[in-house]
Structure formats: structure tokens, C-alpha cells
Design an enzyme around this catalytic site. Structure first.
Site, PDB file in Angstrom:
ATOM      1  N   HIS A  56       4.137   7.374   3.291  1.00  0.00           N
ATOM      2  CA  HIS A  56       5.061   6.237   3.222  1.00  0.00           C
ATOM      3  C   HIS A  56       4.606   5.262   2.143  1.00  0.00           C
ATOM      4  O   HIS A  56       3.477   5.348   1.659  1.00  0.00           O
ATOM      5  CB  HIS A  56       5.163   5.523   4.585  1.00  0.00           C
ATOM      6  CG  HIS A  56       3.904   4.847   5.052  1.00  0.00           C
ATOM      7  ND1 HIS A  56       2.932   5.484   5.801  1.00  0.00           N
ATOM      8  CD2 HIS A  56       3.443   3.580   4.874  1.00  0.00           C
ATOM      9  CE1 HIS A  56       1.948   4.634   6.067  1.00  0.00           C
ATOM     10  NE2 HIS A  56       2.231   3.475   5.516  1.00  0.00           N
TER      11      HIS A  56
ATOM     12  N   GLU B  39       7.836   1.429   4.839  1.00  0.00           N
ATOM     13  CA  GLU B  39       7.288   0.430   5.756  1.00  0.00           C
ATOM     14  C   GLU B  39       7.517  -0.938   5.132  1.00  0.00           C
ATOM     15  O   GLU B  39       7.260  -1.130   3.939  1.00  0.00           O
ATOM     16  CB  GLU B  39       5.778   0.677   5.945  1.00  0.00           C
ATOM     17  CG  GLU B  39       5.105  -0.341   6.870  1.00  0.00           C
ATOM     18  CD  GLU B  39       3.601  -0.083   7.050  1.00  0.00           C
ATOM     19  OE1 GLU B  39       3.033   0.741   6.307  1.00  0.00           O
ATOM     20  OE2 GLU B  39       3.003  -0.713   7.936  1.00  0.00           O
TER      21      GLU B  39
ATOM     22  N   HIS C  40       0.827  -1.205   0.000  1.00  0.00           N
ATOM     23  CA  HIS C  40       0.000   0.000   0.000  1.00  0.00           C
ATOM     24  C   HIS C  40       0.862   1.256   0.000  1.00  0.00           C
ATOM     25  O   HIS C  40       2.068   1.198   0.250  1.00  0.00           O
ATOM     26  CB  HIS C  40      -0.958   0.029   1.212  1.00  0.00           C
ATOM     27  CG  HIS C  40      -0.276   0.075   2.553  1.00  0.00           C
ATOM     28  ND1 HIS C  40       0.003  -1.053   3.287  1.00  0.00           N
ATOM     29  CD2 HIS C  40       0.168   1.113   3.305  1.00  0.00           C
ATOM     30  CE1 HIS C  40       0.589  -0.715   4.432  1.00  0.00           C
ATOM     31  NE2 HIS C  40       0.708   0.609   4.464  1.00  0.00           N
TER      32      HIS C  40
HETATM   33 CO    CO Z   1       1.218   1.691   6.194  1.00  0.00          CO
END
Ligand code: CO
Length: 140
Positions: A80, A131, A7
Site C-alpha cells: 500500500h 492508506e 510511507h
Molecule cells: Co501503512
């Protein structure tokens, strides 16, 4: 080592306003429920896309790390990117061995998908907060 793009995290002062924008401007039709992650200090809602997700994040509580981001980017913005890895501990050790700074003293936390995640400092990642999340096992 790097796997699928899971994502893209987008910080917003209002998840509801952002979800409306994705629905009305871009025609998104599939959304998760909005939920709070107290440990991370965020409200979260996912916009489901055919090949990925947008993770909308809004500050929760006074100590939310998103307050500082929104102070610099009042309308919100890209926060992110999240890539899947097979083994979060192996990925963490590899990042640290290569000299990268892993946030939270390198301790994985349970992320929004219920699997362990780490964050790697943007100074080591070409300016992008990265991440890494363990690929959810089948059946999750
Ligand atoms: Co995230």
C-alpha cells in the site's frame, strides 16, 4: 486534500530479512524498532529515509490479512501507499461521497504512527491499496 506521501507499505515473509536487505543492499542506516499491531494482525518495522519511510509488514497471528497477500506474492511486495490528510473523518466522508469503498466499514483505526488511519479499496484507486492517515500533530 491529499498531503505528503508518508510511507510505502511493503509486505514481507520476514521483516528481519527485509531489514537486512535494506541495510546491506541499499545502505539504509535508520530503522524503528520492530513492533506488533495485534488489531491489524501485523508486525511492523519502519525504514527511515530522508523524505519518507518504508513500512515493512509481516503477518502476525492466523487471521493476518497479510497471509493472503503473501500466498499470491510469496517473496512479498509493495502492499500500500500512505498519504497524509488533515482530517481523517473529513477524508473518509469525502471518499465515501465519491463512491469509494473504505475498509473496516469506514471506521478509522489507530495506525502505526499513533494517529487514525483508513484504507481505501484498490478497486477505486487504480489498483493501489491507499492508506490515508491524519498528519501527526507537532509534538507527536
Ligand atoms: Co501503512
Amino acid at each position: 486534500m491529499i498531503g505528503k506521501l508518508n510511507h510505502v507499505g511493503v509486505a514481507t515473509p520476514s521483516i528481519d530479512a527485509s531489514a537486512k536487505m535494506y541495510r546491506e543492499m541499499l545502505g539504509a542506516t535508520s530503522f524503528s524498532e520492530k513492533f506488533v499491531m495485534e488489531e491489524q494482525g501485523v508486525w511492523v518495522q519502519f525504514v527511515n529515509l530522508p523524505n519518507s519511510q518504508i513500512e515493512l509488514i509481516e503477518p502476525w497471528g492466523d487471521k493476518s490479512p497479510i497471509h493472503a497477500f503473501l500466498a499470491k506474492n510469496p517473496k512479498g511486495g509493495q502492499h500500500h501507499v500512505c498519504f497524509e490528510v488533515e482530517d481523517i473523518i473529513a477524508a473518509r466522508d469525502d471518499m465515501q461521497k465519491k463512491g469509494a469503498t473504505v475498509l473496516n466499514d469506514g471506521k478509522p483505526r489507530i495506525g502505526a504512527h499513533g494517529v487514525p488511519v483508513i484504507f481505501v479499496h484498490p478497486k477505486d484507486m487504480g489498483g493501489v491499496l491507499v492508506e490515508l492517515m491524519e498528519t501527526p500533530k507537532a509534538g507527536h
